[in-house]
Design an enzyme around this catalytic site. Structure first.
Site, mmCIF file in Angstrom:
data_model
loop_
_atom_site.group_PDB
_atom_site.id
_atom_site.type_symbol
_atom_site.label_atom_id
_atom_site.label_comp_id
_atom_site.label_asym_id
_atom_site.label_seq_id
_atom_site.Cartn_x
_atom_site.Cartn_y
_atom_site.Cartn_z
ATOM 1 N N VAL A 1 69.184 -83.494 92.703
ATOM 2 C CA VAL A 1 68.638 -84.809 93.434
ATOM 3 C C VAL A 1 67.879 -84.297 94.849
ATOM 4 C CG1 VAL A 1 69.341 -86.872 94.746
ATOM 5 C CG2 VAL A 1 70.622 -85.898 92.667
ATOM 6 N N GLY B 1 73.326 -86.033 96.323
ATOM 7 C CA GLY B 1 73.507 -85.173 95.372
ATOM 8 C C GLY B 1 75.042 -85.122 94.847
ATOM 9 N N HIS B 2 75.791 -84.888 95.772
ATOM 10 C CA HIS B 2 77.160 -85.058 95.452
ATOM 11 C C HIS B 2 77.471 -86.427 94.815
ATOM 12 C CE1 HIS B 2 77.305 -82.055 99.004
ATOM 13 N NE2 HIS B 2 77.912 -81.454 98.156
ATOM 14 N N SER C 1 70.882 -80.879 100.193
ATOM 15 C CA SER C 1 71.904 -79.840 100.555
ATOM 16 C C SER C 1 72.599 -80.187 101.853
ATOM 17 C CB SER C 1 71.215 -78.353 100.906
ATOM 18 O OG SER C 1 71.908 -77.581 101.441
ATOM 19 N N SER C 2 73.849 -79.779 101.883
ATOM 20 C CA SER C 2 74.646 -80.045 103.046
ATOM 21 C C SER C 2 73.953 -79.156 104.355
ATOM 22 C CB SER C 2 76.279 -79.684 102.924
ATOM 23 O OG SER C 2 76.378 -80.297 102.026
ATOM 24 N N ALA D 1 80.832 -82.541 103.475
ATOM 25 C CA ALA D 1 79.585 -83.036 104.100
ATOM 26 C C ALA D 1 78.497 -83.700 102.872
ATOM 27 C CB ALA D 1 78.693 -81.607 104.804
ATOM 28 N N LEU D 2 79.242 -84.361 102.243
ATOM 29 C CA LEU D 2 78.693 -85.084 100.896
ATOM 30 C C LEU D 2 77.551 -85.993 101.054
ATOM 31 C CD1 LEU D 2 81.895 -86.375 99.518
ATOM 32 C CD2 LEU D 2 80.662 -84.146 99.157
ATOM 33 N N HIS D 3 76.455 -85.573 100.383
ATOM 34 C CA HIS D 3 75.285 -86.456 100.351
ATOM 35 C C HIS D 3 74.707 -86.939 99.000
ATOM 36 C CE1 HIS D 3 73.603 -82.915 98.328
ATOM 37 N NE2 HIS D 3 74.088 -82.291 99.364
ATOM 38 N N ASP E 1 72.245 -75.533 92.063
ATOM 39 C CA ASP E 1 72.921 -74.173 92.169
ATOM 40 C C ASP E 1 72.972 -73.558 90.794
ATOM 41 O OD1 ASP E 1 73.890 -74.137 95.313
ATOM 42 O OD2 ASP E 1 74.472 -76.123 94.208
HETATM 43 P P1 AMP Z 1 78.552 -77.641 97.374
HETATM 44 O O1 AMP Z 1 79.296 -78.748 98.345
HETATM 45 O O2 AMP Z 1 77.252 -77.694 98.173
HETATM 46 O O3 AMP Z 1 79.283 -76.600 97.225
HETATM 47 O O4 AMP Z 1 78.090 -78.741 96.264
HETATM 48 C C1 AMP Z 1 79.123 -79.072 95.140
HETATM 49 C C2 AMP Z 1 78.394 -79.538 94.022
HETATM 50 O O5 AMP Z 1 77.586 -80.423 94.337
HETATM 51 C C3 AMP Z 1 77.919 -78.274 93.150
HETATM 52 O O6 AMP Z 1 78.114 -78.441 92.055
HETATM 53 C C4 AMP Z 1 76.330 -78.392 93.604
HETATM 54 O O7 AMP Z 1 75.620 -77.888 92.774
HETATM 55 C C5 AMP Z 1 76.176 -79.886 93.628
HETATM 56 N N1 AMP Z 1 75.040 -80.210 94.518
HETATM 57 C C6 AMP Z 1 74.755 -79.856 95.766
HETATM 58 N N2 AMP Z 1 73.704 -80.353 95.978
HETATM 59 C C7 AMP Z 1 72.979 -81.130 94.876
HETATM 60 C C8 AMP Z 1 71.695 -81.849 94.645
HETATM 61 N N3 AMP Z 1 70.917 -81.811 95.664
HETATM 62 N N4 AMP Z 1 71.681 -82.098 93.580
HETATM 63 C C9 AMP Z 1 72.558 -82.205 92.580
HETATM 64 N N5 AMP Z 1 73.788 -81.590 92.874
HETATM 65 C C10 AMP Z 1 74.037 -80.842 94.045
#
Ligand code: AMP
Length: 253
Positions: free
Chosen positions: A176, A36-37, A185-186, A32-34, A150
């Site tokens: 981000v 930030g990813h 966030s997803s 569910a990438l955005h 995180d």
């Molecule tokens: P997740 O898919 O939520 O487990 O996140 C995967 C990676 O993306 C983790 O290292 C998160 O800290 C990073 N991440 C998620 N949201 C953000 C964001 N808004 N800004 C920067 N990194 C992010």
């Protein structure tokens, strides 16, 4: 070029062997990438010869089954975002692929992981550290990229890598945010329209309040169910619920 999708550990290991001598940037995610990813991927792409993305919704880090069941999935747009960012490989394993041991073996940290999010989410960081250890073993990256969003997770992963002498450099990427301050966030897609309007208060309360206590009451007044607001090592951490959605954020102080 389309990213190459790998599913099994065997495929990942044999592909990794063909990349011997090349620098590898690795970005583990739950999909569910955005944007930030995307930032993590951009940095991994720039700094390494090969860029690997993993997408795996890791059940062992969810202490709430409803949260796991409702976790968003978006394979087609994830694939497109990976392609736009010139990802070479997407590792897309199943639960059985990652946990042939049925989670009999775990990485457990006994101190920092028990505070902050660890208090209200028992076992969460055991699941995170275990899956990251498995993914690092399979992908053997030169550098792995994690978001400061995180921050507790980032710190624990850095410390785990040092404790086990893993040959991977952990790179921290700044959070981000949406234009109104909300950390991407997803889970944000699950906020109701009304709660989406309230959600940026989390960031503003953390940055503008003189103390953690003031931030806490500010959030409660705005309608959050506050899990914690805590100052620790020059950083203010918070987790709070809006409806069904648990949001986290942190800022330097
Ligand atoms: P997740 O898919 O939520 O487990 O996140 C995967 C990676 O993306 C983790 O290292 C998160 O800290 C990073 N991440 C998620 N949201 C953000 C964001 N808004 N800004 C920067 N990194 C992010």
């Amino acid at each position: 070029m389309n990213p190459i999708v790998l599913q099994t550990p065997e495929e990942m290991i044999s592909t990794r062997a063909t990349l011997f001598g090349k620098s590898i940037g690795f970005v583990p995610t739950m999909g569910a990438l955005h944007r930030g990813h995307a930032e993590l991927l951009k940095q991994a792409r720039t700094e390494n010869e090969i860029c690997i993305l993993s997408i795996f919704v890791n059940p062992t880090q969810f202490n709430d089954k409803k949260d796991l069941d409702n976790y968003p999935q978006a394979w087609q747009s994830d694939f497109n975002l990976a392609k736009e960012n010139q990802v070479d490989y997407i590792f897309l394993p199943t639960y059985q692929n990652i946990y042939p041991d049925q989670y009999r073996f775990k990485i457990i940290e006994t101190d920092f992981s028990k505070s902050l999010c660890g208090k209200s989410r028992p076992g969460h960081f055991d699941g995170v550290l275990t899956v990251v250890m498995k993914l690092l073993s399979l992908t053997g990256p030169t550098r792995a990229y994690f978001g400061e969003k995180d921050y507790q997770q980032l710190r624990l992963i850095k410390e785990m890598v040092a404790a086990f002498f893993l040959p991977t450099e952990i790179i921290a990427v700044p959070t981000v945010r949406e234009s109104d301050g909300l950390a991407m966030s997803s889970r944000n897609v699950r906020l109701s329209p009304v709660n989406r309007q309230i959600a940026p208060t989390l960031y503003h309360a953390l940055t503008k309040s003189a103390t953690a206590e003031v931030a806490n009451s500010h959030l409660q007044n705005a309608g959050f169910q506050v899990d914690y607001v805590t100052d620790f090592n020059n950083r203010r951490y918070a987790a709070a619920r809006l409806g069904e959605v648990r949001l986290i954020d942190n800022v330097t102080i």
